[in-house]
Design a protein around this motif. Sequence first.
Motif, PDB file in Angstrom:
ATOM      1  N   PHE A 140      -0.782   5.254  -1.403  1.00 51.77           N
ATOM      2  CA  PHE A 140      -0.219   4.405  -2.449  1.00 51.77           C
ATOM      3  C   PHE A 140       0.995   3.636  -1.920  1.00 51.77           C
ATOM      4  O   PHE A 140       1.161   2.438  -2.179  1.00 51.77           O
ATOM      5  CB  PHE A 140       0.173   5.262  -3.657  1.00 51.77           C
ATOM      6  CG  PHE A 140       0.809   4.468  -4.769  1.00 51.77           C
ATOM      7  CD1 PHE A 140       0.029   3.734  -5.644  1.00 51.77           C
ATOM      8  CD2 PHE A 140       2.193   4.446  -4.928  1.00 51.77           C
ATOM      9  CE1 PHE A 140       0.604   2.995  -6.666  1.00 51.77           C
ATOM     10  CE2 PHE A 140       2.778   3.710  -5.942  1.00 51.77           C
ATOM     11  CZ  PHE A 140       1.976   2.988  -6.814  1.00 51.77           C
ATOM     12  N   VAL A 141       1.856   4.325  -1.154  1.00 50.78           N
ATOM     13  CA  VAL A 141       3.031   3.667  -0.572  1.00 50.78           C
ATOM     14  C   VAL A 141       2.607   2.573   0.396  1.00 50.78           C
ATOM     15  O   VAL A 141       3.157   1.468   0.399  1.00 50.78           O
ATOM     16  CB  VAL A 141       3.921   4.716   0.134  1.00 50.78           C
ATOM     17  CG1 VAL A 141       5.061   4.021   0.888  1.00 50.78           C
ATOM     18  CG2 VAL A 141       4.472   5.705  -0.880  1.00 50.78           C
ATOM     19  N   LYS A 142       1.596   2.878   1.239  1.00 50.09           N
ATOM     20  CA  LYS A 142       1.130   1.886   2.204  1.00 50.09           C
ATOM     21  C   LYS A 142       0.579   0.647   1.504  1.00 50.09           C
ATOM     22  O   LYS A 142       0.847  -0.487   1.898  1.00 50.09           O
ATOM     23  CB  LYS A 142       0.053   2.496   3.099  1.00 50.09           C
ATOM     24  CG  LYS A 142       0.581   3.523   4.091  1.00 50.09           C
ATOM     25  CD  LYS A 142      -0.554   4.065   4.954  1.00 50.09           C
ATOM     26  CE  LYS A 142      -0.040   5.103   5.939  1.00 50.09           C
ATOM     27  NZ  LYS A 142      -1.153   5.644   6.776  1.00 50.09           N
ATOM     28  N   VAL A 143      -0.218   0.879   0.466  1.00 46.01           N
ATOM     29  CA  VAL A 143      -0.807  -0.244  -0.263  1.00 46.01           C
ATOM     30  C   VAL A 143       0.277  -1.091  -0.915  1.00 46.01           C
ATOM     31  O   VAL A 143       0.209  -2.330  -0.926  1.00 46.01           O
ATOM     32  CB  VAL A 143      -1.815   0.258  -1.317  1.00 46.01           C
ATOM     33  CG1 VAL A 143      -2.256  -0.887  -2.221  1.00 46.01           C
ATOM     34  CG2 VAL A 143      -3.026   0.881  -0.642  1.00 46.01           C
ATOM     35  N   GLN A 144       1.308  -0.423  -1.444  1.00 44.53           N
ATOM     36  CA  GLN A 144       2.402  -1.169  -2.071  1.00 44.53           C
ATOM     37  C   GLN A 144       3.147  -2.013  -1.036  1.00 44.53           C
ATOM     38  O   GLN A 144       3.506  -3.176  -1.296  1.00 44.53           O
ATOM     39  CB  GLN A 144       3.363  -0.195  -2.752  1.00 44.53           C
ATOM     40  CG  GLN A 144       4.450  -0.886  -3.570  1.00 44.53           C
ATOM     41  CD  GLN A 144       3.881  -1.715  -4.698  1.00 44.53           C
ATOM     42  OE1 GLN A 144       3.058  -1.232  -5.476  1.00 44.53           O
ATOM     43  NE2 GLN A 144       4.291  -2.972  -4.796  1.00 44.53           N
ATOM     44  N   ASN A 145       3.349  -1.445   0.149  1.00 41.75           N
ATOM     45  CA  ASN A 145       4.009  -2.202   1.222  1.00 41.75           C
ATOM     46  C   ASN A 145       3.175  -3.402   1.645  1.00 41.75           C
ATOM     47  O   ASN A 145       3.697  -4.493   1.898  1.00 41.75           O
ATOM     48  CB  ASN A 145       4.264  -1.288   2.419  1.00 41.75           C
ATOM     49  CG  ASN A 145       5.334  -0.246   2.147  1.00 41.75           C
ATOM     50  OD1 ASN A 145       6.169  -0.440   1.249  1.00 41.75           O
ATOM     51  ND2 ASN A 145       5.315   0.847   2.895  1.00 41.75           N
ATOM     52  N   ILE A 146       1.867  -3.192   1.750  1.00 40.97           N
ATOM     53  CA  ILE A 146       0.981  -4.296   2.120  1.00 40.97           C
ATOM     54  C   ILE A 146       1.069  -5.401   1.074  1.00 40.97           C
ATOM     55  O   ILE A 146       1.136  -6.594   1.391  1.00 40.97           O
ATOM     56  CB  ILE A 146      -0.475  -3.793   2.263  1.00 40.97           C
ATOM     57  CG1 ILE A 146      -0.594  -2.903   3.489  1.00 40.97           C
ATOM     58  CG2 ILE A 146      -1.445  -4.960   2.354  1.00 40.97           C
ATOM     59  CD1 ILE A 146      -1.950  -2.234   3.629  1.00 40.97           C
ATOM     60  N   THR A 147       1.085  -5.014  -0.184  1.00 43.08           N
ATOM     61  CA  THR A 147       1.166  -5.995  -1.270  1.00 43.08           C
ATOM     62  C   THR A 147       2.448  -6.824  -1.172  1.00 43.08           C
ATOM     63  O   THR A 147       2.428  -8.053  -1.311  1.00 43.08           O
ATOM     64  CB  THR A 147       1.109  -5.289  -2.628  1.00 43.08           C
ATOM     65  OG1 THR A 147      -0.092  -4.526  -2.718  1.00 43.08           O
ATOM     66  CG2 THR A 147       1.121  -6.302  -3.770  1.00 43.08           C
ATOM     67  N   ASP A 148       3.563  -6.138  -0.903  1.00 42.15           N
ATOM     68  CA  ASP A 148       4.841  -6.845  -0.793  1.00 42.15           C
ATOM     69  C   ASP A 148       4.834  -7.822   0.374  1.00 42.15           C
ATOM     70  O   ASP A 148       5.316  -8.963   0.261  1.00 42.15           O
ATOM     71  CB  ASP A 148       5.978  -5.834  -0.630  1.00 42.15           C
ATOM     72  CG  ASP A 148       6.146  -4.960  -1.868  1.00 42.15           C
ATOM     73  OD1 ASP A 148       5.665  -5.368  -2.949  1.00 42.15           O
ATOM     74  OD2 ASP A 148       6.727  -3.861  -1.757  1.00 42.15           O
ATOM     75  N   LYS A 149       4.272  -7.406   1.501  1.00 39.63           N
ATOM     76  CA  LYS A 149       4.256  -8.270   2.679  1.00 39.63           C
ATOM     77  C   LYS A 149       3.331  -9.466   2.489  1.00 39.63           C
ATOM     78  O   LYS A 149       3.601 -10.564   2.976  1.00 39.63           O
ATOM     79  CB  LYS A 149       3.838  -7.465   3.901  1.00 39.63           C
ATOM     80  CG  LYS A 149       4.890  -6.456   4.332  1.00 39.63           C
ATOM     81  CD  LYS A 149       4.457  -5.675   5.562  1.00 39.63           C
ATOM     82  CE  LYS A 149       5.542  -4.681   5.966  1.00 39.63           C
ATOM     83  NZ  LYS A 149       5.156  -3.880   7.152  1.00 39.63           N
ATOM     84  N   VAL A 150       2.224  -9.241   1.807  1.00 43.85           N
ATOM     85  CA  VAL A 150       1.318 -10.357   1.512  1.00 43.85           C
ATOM     86  C   VAL A 150       2.025 -11.391   0.651  1.00 43.85           C
ATOM     87  O   VAL A 150       1.887 -12.603   0.850  1.00 43.85           O
ATOM     88  CB  VAL A 150       0.032  -9.853   0.823  1.00 43.85           C
ATOM     89  CG1 VAL A 150      -0.770 -11.014   0.255  1.00 43.85           C
ATOM     90  CG2 VAL A 150      -0.826  -9.070   1.809  1.00 43.85           C
ATOM     91  N   ASP A 151       2.801 -10.898  -0.320  1.00 43.73           N
ATOM     92  CA  ASP A 151       3.562 -11.829  -1.159  1.00 43.73           C
ATOM     93  C   ASP A 151       4.536 -12.653  -0.321  1.00 43.73           C
ATOM     94  O   ASP A 151       4.736 -13.859  -0.550  1.00 43.73           O
ATOM     95  CB  ASP A 151       4.328 -11.050  -2.234  1.00 43.73           C
ATOM     96  CG  ASP A 151       3.393 -10.431  -3.269  1.00 43.73           C
ATOM     97  OD1 ASP A 151       2.253 -10.919  -3.382  1.00 43.73           O
ATOM     98  OD2 ASP A 151       3.801  -9.474  -3.953  1.00 43.73           O
TER      99      ASP A 151
END
Length: 463
Positions: A140-151
Amino acid sequence: MALFTLAGIFVILLRTAATQVDGDVRGVSRVGKRCYCDLQMSDGVFPRQQFEELHSLSANCSQELNAKELKEPIDIFADMEQRLQKLVQRIDTLEEEYDGDLYSIISFRIIEIEYAELMDLLNQLQTINWRNQEKVDNLFVKVQNITDKVDELEEYDRLKVVKEHRKSMILKRSLSVCQSALLATPAPYITLLPGSCSFGKLVGVSDPKSSMLNHFGSSYRYGSWGMDPWPAPGKEDQYWLTILSTSNRYGNKIRVFSSYGKFLTRSGAVDLTFKTYNAQGSGGIMYKDAYYYNCFNLDQLCRFDMTTETVLYAKLPHVGFNDKFPYCTVSSCYGYSDMDLATDENGLWVLYATEQNFGNLVVSQLNATDLSILKSWNTTLYKRSATNAFMVCGIVYATRYLNSEVEEIFYMFDTTTGVERNDLAIQIRKVSSGIQYMNYNPRDKTLYVYSDAYVVSYSLLFA
């Protein structure tokens, strides 16, 4: 220097190399001017390395999400859901039919076992979820980080180039699929190998799935039973049973049960009596809410409508009847088994023998409404050399007696190709020495057998 602003700043620097111009000196050439174009972005250089790392991180997350330990709970939950539905059905049936006798006690014990298995699965699910909780949190943490970086990366796409490119690729792919479908050549018809169904070739028969003495007692050695392959609405779970009396020749009624549970517990039986044209032999079957059989003492087939309780009859041309061409073992015959009705994926059939075919087996497909023959095939199998027969996917299989414990499917005739074989050697383990009736039901791929007063069922195995 000229400056242009468009998703960053383009700076064109004109750099002039030092030149010497000496018009009076030969051999000295003029050095031309060179232009250099530098691209500068207000947001800085696109972080390509960061993008590649992000792509790799996303791929790793996908692999972890598809890992076996994370998919296992899904499989267990699906299994639990299916078992729970069956358990509820069994409990409902037990509540309706419980009368304290042996069959009810057995049913109650089965429910207890299934409940224990369900609890074991629940414990497994809880253990797996506890073991996977840390991994899920990390994902979940990894996915959230990926989401932030994509933004963050989306800020570099000021002109929405990536977004429009994605739309273009989707449209091109849809167009390609459409064009492929229009230009596709229909697949050629594939003829199945002889002895095959669309779901495979018959390769074996299971051990008996169920076995019990018929409801009327051990003295009724001839009979038939099963379920309707194409039942009327509301009768999908109905089972039926017939027995023969008077020298194993004569039958005058058919008994029906609304469910297999009631059949096992012998409760809620409804008997329908033939008002005219009683049955002869144990070759009758149920099909489309009607019972089909050999009319007593006649060279005719009968159709008993289970709703109206009326009988339709029709002559079967050239058929040998009244024990002329029965099924036989080496030492004796099964009386009055001249006409053997059968069902399969293709409909309703009758298996019999004629003098015109020298006593060999004839296979005829019937119109279930008026009992007319749609098509017939003559085989080279002498009917008295077989103990019984059944149909699967337009293929007739015949059995013979090996010993008191084993029957063998030794012969087949394919009505599609005309191919005959007599070397199949597929064995059936018996619960009693004789088999007076067998029929295949395409709805559950089960072989229903009546064996010396016992009703037995087998699963057919295909590959």
